[in-house]
Design a protein around this motif. Structure first.
Motif, PDB file in Angstrom:
ATOM      1  N   PHE A 166      39.705  39.550  40.673  1.00 43.73           N
ATOM      2  CA  PHE A 166      38.670  39.293  39.686  1.00 43.73           C
ATOM      3  C   PHE A 166      38.177  37.848  39.705  1.00 43.73           C
ATOM      4  O   PHE A 166      36.968  37.606  39.678  1.00 43.73           O
ATOM      5  N   ALA A 167      39.078  36.887  39.731  1.00 42.12           N
ATOM      6  CA  ALA A 167      38.681  35.474  39.661  1.00 42.12           C
ATOM      7  C   ALA A 167      37.753  35.106  40.810  1.00 42.12           C
ATOM      8  O   ALA A 167      36.719  34.455  40.615  1.00 42.12           O
ATOM      9  N   ASN A 168      38.120  35.523  42.029  1.00 36.09           N
ATOM     10  CA  ASN A 168      37.289  35.194  43.190  1.00 36.09           C
ATOM     11  C   ASN A 168      35.975  35.970  43.176  1.00 36.09           C
ATOM     12  O   ASN A 168      34.931  35.438  43.584  1.00 36.09           O
ATOM     13  N   GLU A 169      36.019  37.216  42.733  1.00 35.42           N
ATOM     14  CA  GLU A 169      34.789  38.003  42.651  1.00 35.42           C
ATOM     15  C   GLU A 169      33.825  37.384  41.636  1.00 35.42           C
ATOM     16  O   GLU A 169      32.618  37.340  41.865  1.00 35.42           O
ATOM     17  N   TYR A 170      34.379  36.898  40.532  1.00 36.80           N
ATOM     18  CA  TYR A 170      33.532  36.254  39.522  1.00 36.80           C
ATOM     19  C   TYR A 170      32.941  34.955  40.069  1.00 36.80           C
ATOM     20  O   TYR A 170      31.749  34.685  39.881  1.00 36.80           O
ATOM     21  N   ASN A 171      33.748  34.165  40.752  1.00 35.07           N
ATOM     22  CA  ASN A 171      33.235  32.920  41.331  1.00 35.07           C
ATOM     23  C   ASN A 171      32.130  33.192  42.351  1.00 35.07           C
ATOM     24  O   ASN A 171      31.115  32.489  42.380  1.00 35.07           O
ATOM     25  N   MET A 172      32.335  34.205  43.170  1.00 34.46           N
ATOM     26  CA  MET A 172      31.332  34.536  44.189  1.00 34.46           C
ATOM     27  C   MET A 172      30.044  35.017  43.538  1.00 34.46           C
ATOM     28  O   MET A 172      28.935  34.663  43.975  1.00 34.46           O
ATOM     29  N   LEU A 173      30.177  35.804  42.489  1.00 41.20           N
ATOM     30  CA  LEU A 173      28.992  36.274  41.767  1.00 41.20           C
ATOM     31  C   LEU A 173      28.263  35.089  41.131  1.00 41.20           C
ATOM     32  O   LEU A 173      27.039  35.002  41.208  1.00 41.20           O
ATOM     33  N   CYS A 174      29.012  34.183  40.505  1.00 38.23           N
ATOM     34  CA  CYS A 174      28.406  32.997  39.887  1.00 38.23           C
ATOM     35  C   CYS A 174      27.649  32.171  40.917  1.00 38.23           C
ATOM     36  O   CYS A 174      26.541  31.676  40.649  1.00 38.23           O
ATOM     37  N   VAL A 215      28.941  40.922  33.286  1.00 39.75           N
ATOM     38  CA  VAL A 215      30.244  40.270  33.188  1.00 39.75           C
ATOM     39  C   VAL A 215      31.087  40.930  32.097  1.00 39.75           C
ATOM     40  O   VAL A 215      32.283  41.176  32.276  1.00 39.75           O
ATOM     41  N   GLU A 216      30.454  41.243  30.974  1.00 39.95           N
ATOM     42  CA  GLU A 216      31.193  41.915  29.901  1.00 39.95           C
ATOM     43  C   GLU A 216      31.706  43.266  30.367  1.00 39.95           C
ATOM     44  O   GLU A 216      32.847  43.653  30.067  1.00 39.95           O
ATOM     45  N   THR A 217      30.887  43.997  31.106  1.00 38.44           N
ATOM     46  CA  THR A 217      31.316  45.293  31.642  1.00 38.44           C
ATOM     47  C   THR A 217      32.501  45.126  32.585  1.00 38.44           C
ATOM     48  O   THR A 217      33.462  45.910  32.552  1.00 38.44           O
ATOM     49  N   ARG A 218      32.460  44.088  33.407  1.00 32.00           N
ATOM     50  CA  ARG A 218      33.547  43.835  34.359  1.00 32.00           C
ATOM     51  C   ARG A 218      34.842  43.478  33.627  1.00 32.00           C
ATOM     52  O   ARG A 218      35.923  43.915  34.016  1.00 32.00           O
ATOM     53  N   VAL A 219      34.727  42.663  32.593  1.00 30.59           N
ATOM     54  CA  VAL A 219      35.909  42.264  31.833  1.00 30.59           C
ATOM     55  C   VAL A 219      36.532  43.475  31.145  1.00 30.59           C
ATOM     56  O   VAL A 219      37.753  43.649  31.139  1.00 30.59           O
ATOM     57  N   ARG A 220      35.702  44.323  30.559  1.00 35.49           N
ATOM     58  CA  ARG A 220      36.217  45.537  29.927  1.00 35.49           C
ATOM     59  C   ARG A 220      36.897  46.437  30.958  1.00 35.49           C
ATOM     60  O   ARG A 220      37.912  47.071  30.668  1.00 35.49           O
ATOM     61  N   ALA A 221      36.329  46.492  32.169  1.00 32.38           N
ATOM     62  CA  ALA A 221      36.907  47.318  33.226  1.00 32.38           C
ATOM     63  C   ALA A 221      38.280  46.804  33.657  1.00 32.38           C
ATOM     64  O   ALA A 221      39.098  47.570  34.177  1.00 32.38           O
ATOM     65  N   GLU A 222      38.534  45.509  33.429  1.00 33.07           N
ATOM     66  CA  GLU A 222      39.839  44.930  33.744  1.00 33.07           C
ATOM     67  C   GLU A 222      40.874  45.261  32.673  1.00 33.07           C
ATOM     68  O   GLU A 222      42.042  44.890  32.792  1.00 33.07           O
ATOM     69  N   GLY A 223      40.447  45.934  31.624  1.00 34.15           N
ATOM     70  CA  GLY A 223      41.362  46.353  30.585  1.00 34.15           C
ATOM     71  C   GLY A 223      41.498  45.392  29.420  1.00 34.15           C
ATOM     72  O   GLY A 223      42.394  45.548  28.577  1.00 34.15           O
ATOM     73  N   VAL A 224      40.614  44.393  29.361  1.00 34.63           N
ATOM     74  CA  VAL A 224      40.683  43.418  28.272  1.00 34.63           C
ATOM     75  C   VAL A 224      40.075  44.027  27.014  1.00 34.63           C
ATOM     76  O   VAL A 224      38.905  44.399  26.997  1.00 34.63           O
TER      77      VAL A 224
END
Length: 247
Positions: free
Chosen positions: A138-146, A178-187
């Motif tokens: 997740f961290a790297n995917e978020y950085n790459m997206l940013c 991003v919110e959808t991705r965070v929810r998908a991570e189970g947060v």
């Protein structure tokens, strides 16, 4: 000179009767300033063998990422969006027109979503993680997206009011995604806190990358810090990532 020619090409496309493409959306890679970035498309290809078609994964080399000429990401995307020239009836054409479907604002909104979709697809390309020595988490995917969102927003800055409007739409779509991705991570607990922290991370990265455009900071250092936690042993992949961004 090439950018001028491409802009003329985009304008010509936008003037085709009934074509629902805003000039800013016609050639996505050229929405990214040449000195900032030039996205390349990495995909599998198909070869015909007799009467059947076989999908072949090409042998990927690191040099392929940098030696290939920039190519447009414009292609036939699957879409249910109706166009006047293929509408089933005049009544449907009239209804879509009256409802504002073909208005400028509506076109800008749909175009911004198409741009963001293309950015997401590029940022998720597995071979990027292989070349840049990044784990698919997740961290790297978020950085790459940013990083890819930043490159797009930088280019849109020079497109006047339309560019500003599109940039805002892209950013809002980005935040929703991003919110959808965070929810998908189970947060589920303290979700807003995590979203706020991720947003601040994006601002921090964007500020550091912006400084590289003015020469205040070398972008390799900013990438090493944000993508590799300033691990000096990752200097080489950080330099490769820098080449990708600045080529």
């Amino acid at each position: 000179m090439m950018l001028h020619v491409l802009r003329q090409h985009a304008a010509q496309i936008s003037r085709q009767p009934g074509l629902q493409v805003h000039p800013l959306f016609s050639v996505l890679p050229h929405l990214l300033r040449p000195e900032v970035s030039s996205l390349v498309s990495l995909s599998s290809f198909s070869t015909a063998a007799g009467s059947s078609t076989q999908t072949v994964e090409p042998q990927f080399k690191r040099t392929d990422l940098f030696n290939a000429h920039p190519r447009s990401l414009q292609y036939d995307r699957p879409t249910d969006e109706p166009r006047p020239e293929v509408a089933t009836s005049r009544f449907r054409q009239a209804l879509l027109t009256i409802s504002g479907f073909y208005s400028k604002e509506s076109q800008l909104l749909r175009g911004s979503k198409n741009l963001y979709q293309a950015v997401v697809q590029q940022a998720a390309e597995p071979k990027l993680y292989e070349v840049f020595d990044l784990q698919k988490r997740f961290a790297n995917e978020y950085n790459m997206l940013c990083l890819h969102v930043w490159m797009l927003l930088v280019r849109l800055r020079s497109e006047g009011k339309d560019g500003k409007d599109i940039a805002q739409m892209v950013y809002e779509t980005f935040q929703d995604n991003v919110e959808t991705r965070v929810r998908a991570e189970g947060v589920k607990v303290r979700l807003n806190k995590w979203l706020n922290e991720l947003e601040q991370m994006f601002y921090g990265m964007s500020f550091a990358f912006d400084k590289s455009l003015t020469g205040e900071e070398v972008i390799t250092g900013a990438l090493l810090r944000n993508f590799y936690n300033d691990d000096k042993s990752k200097q080489k992949p950080a330099e490769i990532l820098s080449r990708y961004v600045t080529r």
